[in-house]
Enzyme design. Structure first.
Site, PDB file in Angstrom:
ATOM      1  N   THR A  73       0.843  -1.207   0.000  1.00 22.22           N
ATOM      2  CA  THR A  73       0.000   0.000   0.000  1.00 22.22           C
ATOM      3  C   THR A  73       0.874   1.251   0.000  1.00 22.22           C
ATOM      4  OG1 THR A  73      -1.747  -1.174   1.165  1.00 22.22           O
ATOM      5  CG2 THR A  73      -1.783   1.227   1.314  1.00 22.22           C
ATOM      6  N   ASN A 151      -5.401  -9.349  -8.030  1.00 27.29           N
ATOM      7  CA  ASN A 151      -5.418 -10.140  -6.797  1.00 27.29           C
ATOM      8  C   ASN A 151      -6.661 -11.021  -6.670  1.00 27.29           C
ATOM      9  OD1 ASN A 151      -6.114  -7.225  -6.628  1.00 27.29           O
ATOM     10  ND2 ASN A 151      -7.066  -7.811  -4.703  1.00 27.29           N
ATOM     11  N   GLN A 179       0.961  -8.944  -6.589  1.00 27.57           N
ATOM     12  CA  GLN A 179       0.572 -10.350  -6.731  1.00 27.57           C
ATOM     13  C   GLN A 179       1.442 -11.105  -7.746  1.00 27.57           C
ATOM     14  OE1 GLN A 179      -1.422 -12.044  -4.893  1.00 27.57           O
ATOM     15  NE2 GLN A 179      -2.465 -10.415  -3.786  1.00 27.57           N
ATOM     16  N   SER A 199       5.236  -6.500  -2.284  1.00 21.63           N
ATOM     17  CA  SER A 199       4.948  -6.606  -0.856  1.00 21.63           C
ATOM     18  C   SER A 199       5.453  -7.931  -0.308  1.00 21.63           C
ATOM     19  CB  SER A 199       3.429  -6.500  -0.652  1.00 21.63           C
ATOM     20  OG  SER A 199       3.114  -6.750   0.700  1.00 21.63           O
ATOM     21  N   GLY A 200       6.138  -7.868   0.839  1.00 18.75           N
ATOM     22  CA  GLY A 200       6.771  -9.060   1.401  1.00 18.75           C
ATOM     23  C   GLY A 200       5.811 -10.194   1.724  1.00 18.75           C
ATOM     24  N   HIS A 201       4.639  -9.847   2.287  1.00 20.23           N
ATOM     25  CA  HIS A 201       3.796 -10.932   2.818  1.00 20.23           C
ATOM     26  C   HIS A 201       3.043 -11.706   1.742  1.00 20.23           C
ATOM     27  CE1 HIS A 201      -0.406  -9.084   3.058  1.00 20.23           C
ATOM     28  NE2 HIS A 201       0.312  -8.021   2.778  1.00 20.23           N
ATOM     29  N   THR A 237      13.966   4.968  10.005  1.00 20.68           N
ATOM     30  CA  THR A 237      14.989   3.946  10.261  1.00 20.68           C
ATOM     31  C   THR A 237      14.573   2.621   9.636  1.00 20.68           C
ATOM     32  OG1 THR A 237      15.584   5.078  12.292  1.00 20.68           O
ATOM     33  CG2 THR A 237      16.265   2.772  12.111  1.00 20.68           C
ATOM     34  N   CYS A 325     -18.087  -6.874   2.912  1.00 23.40           N
ATOM     35  CA  CYS A 325     -19.209  -6.521   3.772  1.00 23.40           C
ATOM     36  C   CYS A 325     -19.123  -5.035   4.086  1.00 23.40           C
ATOM     37  CB  CYS A 325     -19.135  -7.330   5.064  1.00 23.40           C
ATOM     38  SG  CYS A 325     -20.655  -7.257   5.987  1.00 23.40           S
TER      39      CYS A 325
HETATM   40  N1  PLP Z   1      -1.886  -4.472  -4.347  1.00 20.36           N
HETATM   41  C1  PLP Z   1      -2.413  -5.695  -4.521  1.00 20.36           C
HETATM   42  C2  PLP Z   1      -2.687  -6.186  -5.907  1.00 20.36           C
HETATM   43  C3  PLP Z   1      -2.686  -6.507  -3.414  1.00 20.36           C
HETATM   44  O1  PLP Z   1      -3.220  -7.714  -3.596  1.00 20.36           O
HETATM   45  C4  PLP Z   1      -2.418  -5.989  -2.122  1.00 20.36           C
HETATM   46  C5  PLP Z   1      -2.747  -6.796  -0.918  1.00 20.36           C
HETATM   47  O2  PLP Z   1      -3.669  -7.583  -0.926  1.00 20.36           O
HETATM   48  C6  PLP Z   1      -1.849  -4.726  -2.002  1.00 20.36           C
HETATM   49  C7  PLP Z   1      -1.599  -3.984  -3.134  1.00 20.36           C
HETATM   50  C8  PLP Z   1      -1.514  -4.138  -0.655  1.00 20.36           C
HETATM   51  O3  PLP Z   1      -0.367  -4.738  -0.118  1.00 20.36           O
HETATM   52  P1  PLP Z   1      -0.071  -4.617   1.464  1.00 20.36           P
HETATM   53  O4  PLP Z   1      -1.010  -5.534   2.148  1.00 20.36           O
HETATM   54  O5  PLP Z   1       1.352  -5.028   1.606  1.00 20.36           O
HETATM   55  O6  PLP Z   1      -0.286  -3.204   1.825  1.00 20.36           O
END
Ligand code: PLP
Length: 385
Positions: A73, A151, A179, A199-201, A237, A325
């Site tokens: 984000t 996504n 993604q 994004s790492g996760h 940091t 929702c």
């Molecule tokens: N962009 C896409 C296509 C995503 O699927 C997501 C998270 O689901 C994000 C951005 C946001 O990433 P983060 O959760 O690291 O802020």
């Protein structure tokens, strides 16, 4: 007890054990501030730079083009704000109707401040109309922000052609590749995007770490103003343990993409074929020819996605639905709506997203239980007579 069948990896992935292992020393003996003048802190910078190199290698960038952020984000916001501020009000921002809210939100913010914001439509499989992109690019300086892969449906945009079109008129191109990174080969030397978010996760590193790739020479206003970190491009940091974790995740992804493309795609295809064969009135949402290897979005007509999720969850199966929702009512997602999915199918859309840890037995378990859930819910549906 039910097993955990985790098929919601587009929401988040588990942290790979190798990633966790790599991070641990940075909570213990190596906890210094990488900007410190003393050796205790300063020695840590070497590990930050090593991680930067690994992430750069994953997308074939130069390490100096990698800026660490706190999440996908932030990367998207930093790219859009950073370029829009430089272009000035009145400039054009082109995006699509199926972007993540972390792109649509900032674009709509700039619309309220006098920018000309165009949200391109998509077709029934979520694909972009390139003629509409060309048309939108007529006129003044433009920032284009289009995702690499969606996504919700996994649909992959033709990013190579998009880059060619945007660069041919001197536009600035940002892509939300959150993604795509780790699931598809990405080479920013071959596909000349100016800015790319990851994004790492989503690739087996922890939540709370991201990257903005900034091609050398791209003019970008600093988004987070503070210290001189990240070459003055992002104050704050450095989150050293998470940066190191993301570096490890990038290294693992480099080695694992071929597996993702074959083994994971084969499991996804088995799930898709099995569900289509055993659940009448089901249909796949998204572009089956250009789709992330791990993603299946499928609608079970005449029933609510939430009810399906609830029943699956009771059996230990985790997936996601295409509804959000909001204010007490279940609104179908903006992505599914933009694709013009028929009314009978919009509410019953379910996203399964697999991972490197998904097994054949996981898929068998879903195929064994889900058809009965669908049949049961259909029998209760007021839309089926
Ligand atoms: N962009 C896409 C296509 C995503 O699927 C997501 C998270 O689901 C994000 C951005 C946001 O990433 P983060 O959760 O690291 O802020």
């Amino acid at each position: 007890m039910n097993p955990l069948i985790y098929l919601d990896n587009n929401a988040t992935t588990r942290v790979a054990p190798e990633v966790k292992e790599a991070m641990l020393p940075f909570f213990d003996e190596l906890w210094g501030n990488p900007s410190s003048m003393h050796n205790f802190g300063g020695q840590v910078m070497r590990y930050v730079e090593e991680a930067r190199e690994k992430i750069a290698a994953l997308i074939n960038a130069d390490p100096s083009e990698i800026v660490f952020t706190s999440c996908g984000t932030e990367s998207n916001n930093a790219a859009i704000y950073g370029v829009a501020e430089i272009l000035g009000d009145g400039a054009k921002i082109i995006t699509s109707r199926v972007e993540h809210p972390a792109v649509l939100g900032p674009c709509r913010h700039f619309r309220q401040h006098g920018y000309d914001v165009v949200e391109l439509p998509v077709d029934g499989v979520g694909q972009l109309d390139l003629a509409a992109l060309r048309e939108a690019l007529y006129g003044g300086p433009s920032l284009v922000s289009l995702m690499w892969a969606n996504n919700e449906t996994g649909t992959i945009f033709p990013i190579s052609e998009i880059a060619e079109i945007v660069k041919s008129v001197g536009g600035v191109l940002h892509t939300d590749a959150v993604q795509a990174v780790g699931k598809l080969p990405i080479d920013v030397q071959k596909i000349p995007v100016d800015l790319l978010s990851l994004s790492g996760h989503k690739l087996y590193a922890p939540k709370g770490i991201g990257v903005l790739y900034v091609r050398r020479g791209t003019r970008l206003q600093t988004f987070l103003i503070g210290g001189h970190q990240e070459n003055g491009r992002r104050g704050g940091t450095e989150n050293v343990p998470y940066i190191v974790g993301l570096g490890k995740a990038a290294e693992l992804a480099m080695a694992g993409i071929a597996e993702e493309e074959h083994r994971v795609a084969a499991l996804r295809d088995k799930l898709e074929a099995g569900l289509l064969a055993t659940c009448p009135d089901s249909r796949v949402n998204g572009d089956r020819r250009n789709r992330l290897p791990n993603t299946l979005n499928i609608s079970f007509e005449y029933i609510e996605g939430e009810a399906i999720l609830y029943h699956m969850s009771d059996l230990g199966i985790c997936a996601a639905s295409g509804s959000a929702c909001s204010s007490g009512s279940l609104e179908p997602s903006h992505v599914i709506r933009a694709m013009g999915v028929p009314f009978t199918a919009v509410h019953g859309s379910i996203r399964f997203s697999l991972s490197r840890y998904t097994t054949d037995a996981d898929i068998d378990y879903v195929l064994k239980h889900l058809p009965a859930i669908i049949a049961k819910l259909r029998a209760m549906s007021p839309f089926v007579n």
